[in-house]
Scaffold this motif. Structure first.
Motif, mmCIF file in Angstrom:
data_model
loop_
_atom_site.group_PDB
_atom_site.id
_atom_site.type_symbol
_atom_site.label_atom_id
_atom_site.label_comp_id
_atom_site.label_asym_id
_atom_site.label_seq_id
_atom_site.Cartn_x
_atom_site.Cartn_y
_atom_site.Cartn_z
ATOM 1 N N ALA A 1 1.065 -1.353 -0.139
ATOM 2 C CA ALA A 1 0.184 0.063 0.177
ATOM 3 C C ALA A 1 0.869 1.039 0.137
ATOM 4 O O ALA A 1 0.579 2.189 -0.806
ATOM 5 N N GLY A 2 1.849 1.131 0.916
ATOM 6 C CA GLY A 2 2.869 2.397 0.783
ATOM 7 C C GLY A 2 3.567 2.747 -0.464
ATOM 8 O O GLY A 2 3.688 3.834 -0.768
ATOM 9 N N GLY B 1 2.627 4.550 12.558
ATOM 10 C CA GLY B 1 2.560 5.484 13.684
ATOM 11 C C GLY B 1 0.902 5.730 14.011
ATOM 12 O O GLY B 1 0.702 6.438 15.027
ATOM 13 N N GLN B 2 0.217 4.917 13.325
ATOM 14 C CA GLN B 2 -1.428 5.272 13.515
ATOM 15 C C GLN B 2 -2.087 3.849 13.440
ATOM 16 O O GLN B 2 -1.629 2.954 12.853
ATOM 17 N N ALA B 3 -3.474 3.772 13.780
ATOM 18 C CA ALA B 3 -4.307 2.850 13.793
ATOM 19 C C ALA B 3 -4.688 2.677 12.130
ATOM 20 O O ALA B 3 -4.393 3.466 11.163
ATOM 21 N N PRO B 4 -5.280 1.637 11.800
ATOM 22 C CA PRO B 4 -5.501 1.488 10.418
ATOM 23 C C PRO B 4 -6.724 2.084 9.978
ATOM 24 O O PRO B 4 -7.287 3.222 10.870
ATOM 25 N N ARG B 5 -7.197 2.028 8.695
ATOM 26 C CA ARG B 5 -7.827 3.052 7.888
ATOM 27 C C ARG B 5 -6.951 3.999 7.477
ATOM 28 O O ARG B 5 -6.898 5.036 8.340
ATOM 29 N N VAL B 6 -6.040 3.800 6.709
ATOM 30 C CA VAL B 6 -4.991 4.641 6.291
ATOM 31 C C VAL B 6 -4.977 4.823 4.918
ATOM 32 O O VAL B 6 -5.251 3.573 4.325
ATOM 33 N N GLY B 7 -4.513 5.760 4.284
ATOM 34 C CA GLY B 7 -4.295 6.119 3.045
ATOM 35 C C GLY B 7 -2.923 6.572 2.537
ATOM 36 O O GLY B 7 -2.428 7.170 3.389
ATOM 37 N N PHE B 8 -2.425 5.768 1.475
ATOM 38 C CA PHE B 8 -1.236 6.466 1.107
ATOM 39 C C PHE B 8 -1.300 7.178 -0.535
ATOM 40 O O PHE B 8 -0.196 7.379 -1.143
ATOM 41 N N GLY B 9 -2.447 7.677 -0.735
ATOM 42 C CA GLY B 9 -2.611 8.441 -2.125
ATOM 43 C C GLY B 9 -1.451 9.538 -1.948
ATOM 44 O O GLY B 9 -1.106 9.926 -3.097
ATOM 45 N N ARG B 10 -1.115 10.228 -0.952
ATOM 46 C CA ARG B 10 -0.233 11.201 -1.286
ATOM 47 C C ARG B 10 1.025 10.612 -0.591
ATOM 48 O O ARG B 10 1.883 11.581 -0.040
ATOM 49 N N LYS B 11 1.307 9.588 -0.668
ATOM 50 C CA LYS B 11 2.684 8.896 -0.288
ATOM 51 C C LYS B 11 2.896 8.879 1.181
ATOM 52 O O LYS B 11 3.744 8.056 1.779
ATOM 53 N N ILE B 12 2.470 9.857 1.791
ATOM 54 C CA ILE B 12 2.631 9.682 3.347
ATOM 55 C C ILE B 12 1.464 8.969 4.038
ATOM 56 O O ILE B 12 0.416 9.306 3.324
ATOM 57 N N VAL C 1 3.426 13.665 13.138
ATOM 58 C CA VAL C 1 3.010 14.343 11.960
ATOM 59 C C VAL C 1 3.917 13.520 10.892
ATOM 60 O O VAL C 1 5.012 12.952 11.213
ATOM 61 N N SER C 2 3.292 13.314 9.702
ATOM 62 C CA SER C 2 4.076 12.547 8.715
ATOM 63 C C SER C 2 4.332 13.248 7.808
ATOM 64 O O SER C 2 3.617 14.119 7.130
ATOM 65 N N GLU C 3 5.751 13.389 7.261
ATOM 66 C CA GLU C 3 6.285 14.050 6.172
ATOM 67 C C GLU C 3 6.748 13.298 5.038
ATOM 68 O O GLU C 3 7.352 12.502 5.166
ATOM 69 N N ALA C 4 6.911 13.972 3.969
ATOM 70 C CA ALA C 4 7.048 13.317 2.822
ATOM 71 C C ALA C 4 8.835 13.255 2.714
ATOM 72 O O ALA C 4 9.469 14.388 3.047
ATOM 73 N N PRO D 1 11.838 2.870 4.069
ATOM 74 C CA PRO D 1 10.407 2.789 4.086
ATOM 75 C C PRO D 1 9.857 3.092 5.475
ATOM 76 O O PRO D 1 10.321 2.549 6.527
ATOM 77 N N PHE D 2 8.903 4.101 5.159
ATOM 78 C CA PHE D 2 8.008 4.470 6.430
ATOM 79 C C PHE D 2 8.821 5.217 7.522
ATOM 80 O O PHE D 2 8.318 5.627 8.611
ATOM 81 N N ALA D 3 10.250 5.648 7.063
ATOM 82 C CA ALA D 3 10.877 6.375 8.160
ATOM 83 C C ALA D 3 10.161 7.957 8.169
ATOM 84 O O ALA D 3 10.567 8.842 9.142
ATOM 85 N N HIS D 4 9.400 8.111 7.199
ATOM 86 C CA HIS D 4 8.837 9.400 7.209
ATOM 87 C C HIS D 4 7.437 9.547 7.874
ATOM 88 O O HIS D 4 6.687 10.528 8.194
ATOM 89 N N ALA D 5 7.012 8.166 8.456
ATOM 90 C CA ALA D 5 5.745 8.125 9.119
ATOM 91 C C ALA D 5 5.977 8.534 10.669
ATOM 92 O O ALA D 5 6.583 7.556 11.432
ATOM 93 N N GLY D 6 5.567 9.480 11.172
ATOM 94 C CA GLY D 6 5.992 9.967 12.351
ATOM 95 C C GLY D 6 5.484 9.043 13.275
ATOM 96 O O GLY D 6 3.978 8.582 13.461
ATOM 97 N N GLY D 7 6.152 8.592 14.411
ATOM 98 C CA GLY D 7 5.876 7.621 15.339
ATOM 99 C C GLY D 7 6.127 6.194 14.870
ATOM 100 O O GLY D 7 5.822 5.304 15.716
ATOM 101 N N ALA D 8 6.414 5.747 13.817
ATOM 102 C CA ALA D 8 6.507 4.461 13.351
ATOM 103 C C ALA D 8 7.611 3.882 13.817
ATOM 104 O O ALA D 8 8.758 4.629 14.027
ATOM 105 N N ALA D 9 7.743 2.628 13.677
ATOM 106 C CA ALA D 9 9.088 2.044 14.069
ATOM 107 C C ALA D 9 10.483 2.470 13.167
ATOM 108 O O ALA D 9 11.407 2.855 13.735
#
Lengths: 355, 302
Positions: free
Chosen positions: A48-49, A230-241, B77-80, B86-94
């Motif tokens: 998905a990511g 870093g979040q619960a599910p129901r997540v979208g990656f349409g904008r890459k984040i 906050v997740s930033e591009a 992979p996922f290093a930009h996802a705030g709070g992620a492993a």
């Protein structure tokens, strides 16, 4: 191995190619279900990511009832083992728990640990009667108002004698009270009311909540999602984040609004298929299925039967490894994670997460 | 393979070195300048070159961390950063935790609270933290099995074997006890439990549980000393409990105002370091290896 492309039997390579073409042509793909082992859930997030899909889960209704209440008021929870070992009073809220295997175990045992050890265990009912319940309080106006009345009696705001007053008294007099419920049945307001009730009870005694898992692996998806995005599910990656949005990424809503143009259904464990499945071009990775449920169907190994996998174990309230059942394994069934990895390679040109 | 890290400010307190210079590495070891051409040059101009930081107490995985993310979905906050891990930009992620620690100069981090029952999930989560060496401390001290062994007087060998089993199967780096017996006491009605208070239903005390774990960890030569989370944190008078706990553990106490978890100390020499009221008695000389002690607030799930 059983795979189908538009209803016709296909080999694995042809099925993966067809699946990659179908998903690659989509602008807003949805990955749904995720009733699967941790490796498959993780691989689905990776895919998905990389392709900008959104993710929704089979048990999202119950999961959101829990998560919404958790983020607002917190939770005091117990586990099945603790309830079986310690509870001297169990209040069953709603009808669903009466058919759960756990309720049978609770009925068949008595407290063996803690200060209630050796005493009787009483089951109480709110909202739905059962012959096993020592007392039942009806909830014609719904479970949430009934829970509110119960709290009012506990706090002394209401003093009128009657079944609700009796129920409040029995809970307050328990040494280890447990409120058992199915979040999908009672909804977010119901869960929040239960957590409030549990908090009030802990001013007087000890009380905890216990939510039934439901027939899905959302309890595995939630932690994997939390540590992956870093979040619960129901997540979208349409904008890459990763964007966490329970409303926007509700797969049923996306399909009915015409926002999604392809679905990847992942369910290596048996699951009821939602009625919206198949309204847009669909790829299904399923433990059991037939060629007519989607444009592309790939049969994958069932975790705990055909292959080993990490699943949420409701009895132990933890992620545990379930080995394949000896002798029963069809050797050529791929894991859902392996198929998802191949799709990721085709669609994103990478070999998956290198975490 | 000969590499040189060139032009950084090299900080090495063990050699009293703090100056701009080069560091030469061959086959994984730092060497004197060899007078040969390097195979690889890493330009460190403007950077600090130092030994990787070791964070011995950082909640980076497990149930607490999962719950914290779910409790505060708006926190991160997740930033591009499409070129990142992979996922290093996802705030709070492993992946974000690993890359953030790496950026701060750390190469190792230890999750200090892994209940054995949740070891598999915690280890899977740790495995998804990139760039760092990771470890976790196995939490004991409130589990009914241990308390039952102690209540029934099964002896030090039984406790030792249970600790060994838990550490081995959960792949722990060490053992932690959090309010030993306190969670059990809470379930049986208590709200406060000092070091020598009786734990309902078990007739034990925190002192007894902690002492038995100290002995077991010593005998097993677990690589990390017992990590002790003191009782009653957040309640008035908890400092008495800190001092009594240090005394009971026969550990070293310091009156310096530093917090626990000195990041650069190798785990085997970690000293207990908590802030004590002035004039506090320094505990008697140590006979056991001192535990590491934290004064962190244990989150009550309310």
């Amino acid at each position: 191995m059983p795979a189908w492309v538009r209803g016709a039997a296909a080999d694995m390579d042809a099925a993966v190619t067809a699946a990659a073409e179908l998903l690659g042509a989509a602008r807003t793909p949805v990955i749904a279900g995720l009733n699967a082992e941790v490796a498959a859930i993780r691989a689905a997030y990776d895919l998905a990511g990389r392709v900008g899909a959104s993710i929704d889960t089979l048990g999202a209704g119950g999961t959101y009832a829990e998560l919404g209440a958790l983020s607002r008021v917190g939770a005091m929870t117990s586990t099945p083992a603790e309830v079986v070992g310690r509870a001297d009073a169990v209040l069953v809220v709603g009808a669903e728990p009466w058919s759960a295997a756990l309720t049978g175990r609770i009925l068949d045992t008595r407290p063996s640990r803690g200060r209630a050890a050796g005493s009787e265990r009483v089951l109480l009912a709110l909202g739905a009667g059962a012959p096993q319940a020592a007392m039942t309080v009806s909830a014609e106006g719904g479970v949430v108002p009934a829970l509110g009345l119960l709290r009012a009696h506990l706090r002394g705001h209401l003093a009128e004698p009657g079944p609700t007053a009796d129920l409040a008294k029995r809970l307050a007099e328990a040494q280890y009270a447990v409120i058992l419920y199915d979040p999908a049945e009672i909804g977010e307001m119901g869960v929040e009311a239960i957590q409030g009730l549990v908090g009030d009870l802990n001013d007087r005694t000890r009380a905890f909540s216990l939510a039934l898992q439901g027939g899905n692996q959302d309890r595995a998806v939630v932690p994997v999602s939390a540590w992956t995005t870093g979040q619960a599910p129901r997540v979208g990656f349409g904008r890459k984040i990763p964007e966490h949005d329970p409303w926007r990424f509700d797969a049923a809503r996306q399909i009915s609004a015409g926002e999604a143009d392809a679905v990847l259904w992942v369910s290596s464990l048996p699951a009821p298929r939602p009625d919206w499945l198949g309204r847009v071009p669909t790829v299904a990775l399923v433990g059991e299925g037939s060629g007519d449920i989607a444009e592309v169907v790939i049969t994958v190994g069932v975790p705990g039967r055909d292959l080993g996998g990490v699943l949420w174990n409701e009895t132990r309230a933890a992620l545990t490894f379930r080995p394949a059942q000896g002798g029963a394994a069809p050797a050529d069934l791929p894991s859902a994670a392996a198929v998802l990895g191949r799709l990721t390679e085709r669609l994103a040109g990478g070999s998956g997460s290198s975490c | 393979m000969l590499s040189v890290i060139r032009g950084g400010r090299v900080v090495d307190p063990t050699a009293s070195r703090d100056a701009v210079g080069d560091v030469w590495i061959e086959d994984g070891a730092i060497i004197d300048p060899p007078g040969r051409e390097p195979d690889r040059v890493i330009d460190a101009a403007g950077c600090v070159v130092m030994a990787g930081g070791v964070e011995v107490h950082s909640h980076i995985a497990g149930g607490n961390v999962i719950t914290s993310r779910l409790l505060l979905p708006e926190l991160y906050v997740s930033e591009a950063a499409p070129e990142g891990h992979p996922f290093a930009h996802a705030g709070g992620a492993a992946a974000w935790i690993g890359s953030t620690y790496a950026r701060m100069g750390y190469t190792t981090a230890v999750e200090p609270a892994m209940p054995p029952t949740h070891a598999l999930g915690t280890q899977l989560e740790l495995a998804d933290i990139p760039l760092l060496d990771r470890g976790a401390l196995t939490v004991m001290g409130n589990d009914d099995q241990l308390l039952q062994l102690l209540r029934d007087g099964e002896g030090a060998n039984a406790v030792r074997d249970l600790v060994a089993l838990n550490v081995a199967t959960s792949r722990g780096l060490g053992v932690k006890c959090i309010n030993a017996g306190g969670a059990s006491a809470f379930k049986d009605g208590a709200l406060k439990l000092s070091l020598d208070d009786e734990i309902p239903c078990y007739g034990l005390s925190t002192r007894k549980i902690m002492g038995s774990l100290l002995d077991a960890v010593e005998e097993l030569k677990v690589p990390h000393p017992l990590h002790v989370h003191c009782n009653n944190l957040g309640l008035p008078g908890a400092d008495d409990s800190f001092v009594a706990t240090l005394d009971a553990a026969e550990g070293g106490a310091s009156t310096s105002p530093t917090r626990s978890s000195t990041p650069t100390a190798p785990p085997t020499t970690a000293r207990a370091s908590v802030r004590l009221p002035s004039g506090s008695r320094r505990p008697s000389p140590t006979t056991r290896r001192p535990p590491s002690i934290s004064g962190r607030w244990c989150s009550a799930r309310r």
